[in-house]
Design a protein around this motif. Structure first.
Motif, PDB file in Angstrom:
ATOM      1  N   THR A 144       0.822  -1.224   0.000  1.00  0.00           N
ATOM      2  CA  THR A 144       0.000   0.000   0.000  1.00  0.00           C
ATOM      3  C   THR A 144       0.852   1.269   0.000  1.00  0.00           C
ATOM      4  O   THR A 144       0.369   2.335  -0.368  1.00  0.00           O
ATOM      5  N   GLY A 145       2.137   1.151   0.419  1.00  0.00           N
ATOM      6  CA  GLY A 145       3.030   2.314   0.353  1.00  0.00           C
ATOM      7  C   GLY A 145       3.119   2.840  -1.075  1.00  0.00           C
ATOM      8  O   GLY A 145       3.248   4.042  -1.302  1.00  0.00           O
ATOM      9  N   TYR A 180       0.535   5.507  -1.960  1.00  0.00           N
ATOM     10  CA  TYR A 180       0.891   6.862  -1.507  1.00  0.00           C
ATOM     11  C   TYR A 180       2.025   7.414  -2.374  1.00  0.00           C
ATOM     12  O   TYR A 180       2.043   8.607  -2.718  1.00  0.00           O
ATOM     13  N   ARG A 181       2.982   6.536  -2.719  1.00  0.00           N
ATOM     14  CA  ARG A 181       4.090   6.979  -3.560  1.00  0.00           C
ATOM     15  C   ARG A 181       3.605   7.392  -4.957  1.00  0.00           C
ATOM     16  O   ARG A 181       4.074   8.378  -5.520  1.00  0.00           O
ATOM     17  N   ARG A 195       7.381  -0.675  -7.895  1.00  0.00           N
ATOM     18  CA  ARG A 195       8.277  -0.020  -6.930  1.00  0.00           C
ATOM     19  C   ARG A 195       9.517   0.565  -7.592  1.00  0.00           C
ATOM     20  O   ARG A 195       9.993   1.621  -7.175  1.00  0.00           O
ATOM     21  N   ALA A 201       5.543  11.207  -0.272  1.00  0.00           N
ATOM     22  CA  ALA A 201       4.443  10.292   0.071  1.00  0.00           C
ATOM     23  C   ALA A 201       4.072  10.442   1.540  1.00  0.00           C
ATOM     24  O   ALA A 201       2.888  10.494   1.892  1.00  0.00           O
ATOM     25  N   SER A 202       5.071  10.528   2.408  1.00  0.00           N
ATOM     26  CA  SER A 202       4.729  10.599   3.829  1.00  0.00           C
ATOM     27  C   SER A 202       4.114  11.960   4.166  1.00  0.00           C
ATOM     28  O   SER A 202       3.380  12.099   5.137  1.00  0.00           O
ATOM     29  N   ALA A 225       0.465  11.679   2.955  1.00  0.00           N
ATOM     30  CA  ALA A 225      -0.237  10.624   3.708  1.00  0.00           C
ATOM     31  C   ALA A 225      -0.871  11.150   4.999  1.00  0.00           C
ATOM     32  O   ALA A 225      -1.632  10.428   5.642  1.00  0.00           O
ATOM     33  N   ARG A 263      -6.124   9.780   2.232  1.00  0.00           N
ATOM     34  CA  ARG A 263      -6.214   8.462   2.872  1.00  0.00           C
ATOM     35  C   ARG A 263      -7.554   7.800   2.536  1.00  0.00           C
ATOM     36  O   ARG A 263      -7.613   6.620   2.236  1.00  0.00           O
ATOM     37  N   GLY A 276       1.601  -2.219   4.937  1.00  0.00           N
ATOM     38  CA  GLY A 276       1.586  -0.763   5.030  1.00  0.00           C
ATOM     39  C   GLY A 276       1.784  -0.285   6.449  1.00  0.00           C
ATOM     40  O   GLY A 276       2.630  -0.812   7.187  1.00  0.00           O
ATOM     41  N   ARG A 277       0.993   0.728   6.833  1.00  0.00           N
ATOM     42  CA  ARG A 277       1.122   1.313   8.172  1.00  0.00           C
ATOM     43  C   ARG A 277      -0.168   1.154   8.983  1.00  0.00           C
ATOM     44  O   ARG A 277      -0.145   1.137  10.204  1.00  0.00           O
ATOM     45  N   ASP A 278      -1.304   1.073   8.273  1.00  0.00           N
ATOM     46  CA  ASP A 278      -2.608   1.126   8.959  1.00  0.00           C
ATOM     47  C   ASP A 278      -3.519  -0.011   8.500  1.00  0.00           C
ATOM     48  O   ASP A 278      -4.737   0.117   8.532  1.00  0.00           O
ATOM     49  N   ILE A 279      -2.930  -1.114   8.023  1.00  0.00           N
ATOM     50  CA  ILE A 279      -3.777  -2.185   7.468  1.00  0.00           C
ATOM     51  C   ILE A 279      -4.584  -2.850   8.590  1.00  0.00           C
ATOM     52  O   ILE A 279      -5.808  -2.994   8.482  1.00  0.00           O
ATOM     53  N   ARG A 314      10.955   9.832   9.329  1.00  0.00           N
ATOM     54  CA  ARG A 314       9.799   9.151   8.716  1.00  0.00           C
ATOM     55  C   ARG A 314       8.954   8.497   9.823  1.00  0.00           C
ATOM     56  O   ARG A 314       7.732   8.562   9.796  1.00  0.00           O
ATOM     57  N   ASP A 356       5.074   9.290  10.549  1.00  0.00           N
ATOM     58  CA  ASP A 356       4.080   8.225  10.404  1.00  0.00           C
ATOM     59  C   ASP A 356       3.387   7.888  11.734  1.00  0.00           C
ATOM     60  O   ASP A 356       2.204   7.558  11.766  1.00  0.00           O
ATOM     61  N   ARG A 409       1.075  11.355  13.127  1.00  0.00           N
ATOM     62  CA  ARG A 409      -0.034  12.015  12.434  1.00  0.00           C
ATOM     63  C   ARG A 409      -1.361  11.698  13.123  1.00  0.00           C
ATOM     64  O   ARG A 409      -1.500  10.653  13.784  1.00  0.00           O
TER      65      ARG A 409
HETATM   66  O1  C5P Z   1       6.172   1.922   2.785  1.00  0.00           O
HETATM   67  P1  C5P Z   1       6.638   3.106   2.005  1.00  0.00           P
HETATM   68  O2  C5P Z   1       7.940   3.679   2.506  1.00  0.00           O
HETATM   69  O3  C5P Z   1       6.665   2.861   0.546  1.00  0.00           O
HETATM   70  O4  C5P Z   1       5.513   4.205   2.250  1.00  0.00           O
HETATM   71  C1  C5P Z   1       5.702   5.545   1.895  1.00  0.00           C
HETATM   72  C2  C5P Z   1       4.891   6.435   2.843  1.00  0.00           C
HETATM   73  O5  C5P Z   1       3.499   6.220   2.596  1.00  0.00           O
HETATM   74  C3  C5P Z   1       5.083   6.114   4.324  1.00  0.00           C
HETATM   75  O6  C5P Z   1       6.150   6.811   4.936  1.00  0.00           O
HETATM   76  C4  C5P Z   1       3.750   6.530   4.925  1.00  0.00           C
HETATM   77  O7  C5P Z   1       3.750   7.889   5.260  1.00  0.00           O
HETATM   78  C5  C5P Z   1       2.764   6.315   3.799  1.00  0.00           C
HETATM   79  N1  C5P Z   1       1.934   5.129   4.005  1.00  0.00           N
HETATM   80  C6  C5P Z   1       0.824   5.244   4.804  1.00  0.00           C
HETATM   81  N2  C5P Z   1      -0.031   4.202   4.970  1.00  0.00           N
HETATM   82  C7  C5P Z   1       0.208   3.023   4.388  1.00  0.00           C
HETATM   83  C8  C5P Z   1       1.376   2.851   3.594  1.00  0.00           C
HETATM   84  C9  C5P Z   1       2.242   3.929   3.434  1.00  0.00           C
HETATM   85  O8  C5P Z   1       0.581   6.304   5.367  1.00  0.00           O
HETATM   86  N3  C5P Z   1      -0.665   2.032   4.552  1.00  0.00           N
END
Ligand code: C5P
Length: 210
Positions: A32-33, A36-37, A70, A82-83, A86, A92, A113-116, A164, A168, A171
């Protein structure tokens, strides 16, 4: 339908682990990153600002999950951007909607990801929170860049990993944190194979219960 949710901070090894798990179980995988990227890259390419929520939301709605790659999205500037985007709730909402749609695929999915486990798939079959110390994560990223023939500065990478993490975890909307029912997997002292075996044992145990 089986969903495996894998969360954790940047450079914890989630990506490699998630791909291995998806391959092992024959499930679809979404990093999922990359969503955002891709949103951030579209804004950067168009020369648009990173702080206009309505514009960023429109770009987020146009992201095609099927085309995410990627290697096209790995640049450091894209990760930083991206961050930043995000943190925007409208971005979101748009991306989480697409991610939830993906999570319904049969026979099962792995989303990382971060919030799955907390937001995207709160009812996931198994939740893993993969982490490692900031020092180890910075060293892994450093080694990766050196192995790829690039030049890297450990101190700068370490600072970057910490920044980062702060963004993350700090927020307001969907901060990075383990879901209450997530299994914690600290890979600081583990290679990828050991991490995979540990994850597989947790997943197999959860699958037996359903
Ligand atoms: O994992 P990756 O470094 O590719 O993610 C890039 C940015 O996307 C993260 O630093 C984060 O801020 C955001 N992100 C997020 N929620 C996710 C995946 C990524 O907020 N589920």
């Amino acid at each position: 339908m089986i969903t495996i949710a894998i969360d954790g901070p940047a450079a914890a090894g989630k990506g490699t682990l998630s791909r291995r798990i998806a391959e092992e179980y024959g499930f679809h995988h979404l990093d999922t990153g990359l969503t955002y990227r891709a949103t951030a890259k579209a804004l950067l390419d168009a020369g648009l600002p990173l702080d206009d929520e309505a514009v960023a939301e429109k770009m987020a709605r146009d992201v095609e999950l099927a085309g995410l790659d990627r290697s096209m999205l790995s640049a450091h500037a894209i990760g930083e951007a991206a961050s930043k985007i995000a943190v925007m709730p409208a971005v979101r909402r748009a991306l989480v909607g697409a991610q939830r749609g993906f999570s319904l695929k049969e026979p099962g999915t792995v989303l990382d990801g971060r919030d799955i486990g907390t937001v995207v798939c709160p009812d996931a079959t198994v939740k893993l929170y993969v982490t490692a110390s900031p020092e180890v994560r910075a060293k892994r990223r450093y080694d990766e860049i050196i192995a790829g023939g690039g030049a890297a500065d450990y101190a700068a990478i370490f600072k970057d990993v910490r920044r980062r993490d702060e963004r993350d975890m700090g927020r307001a909307d969907s901060p990075l944190r383990p879901a209450e029912d997530a299994h914690l997997l600290d890979t600081s002292e583990m290679g990828i194979e050991a991490a995979f075996q540990a994850a597989k044992a947790l997943i197999d145990a959860a699958l037996k219960k359903i």
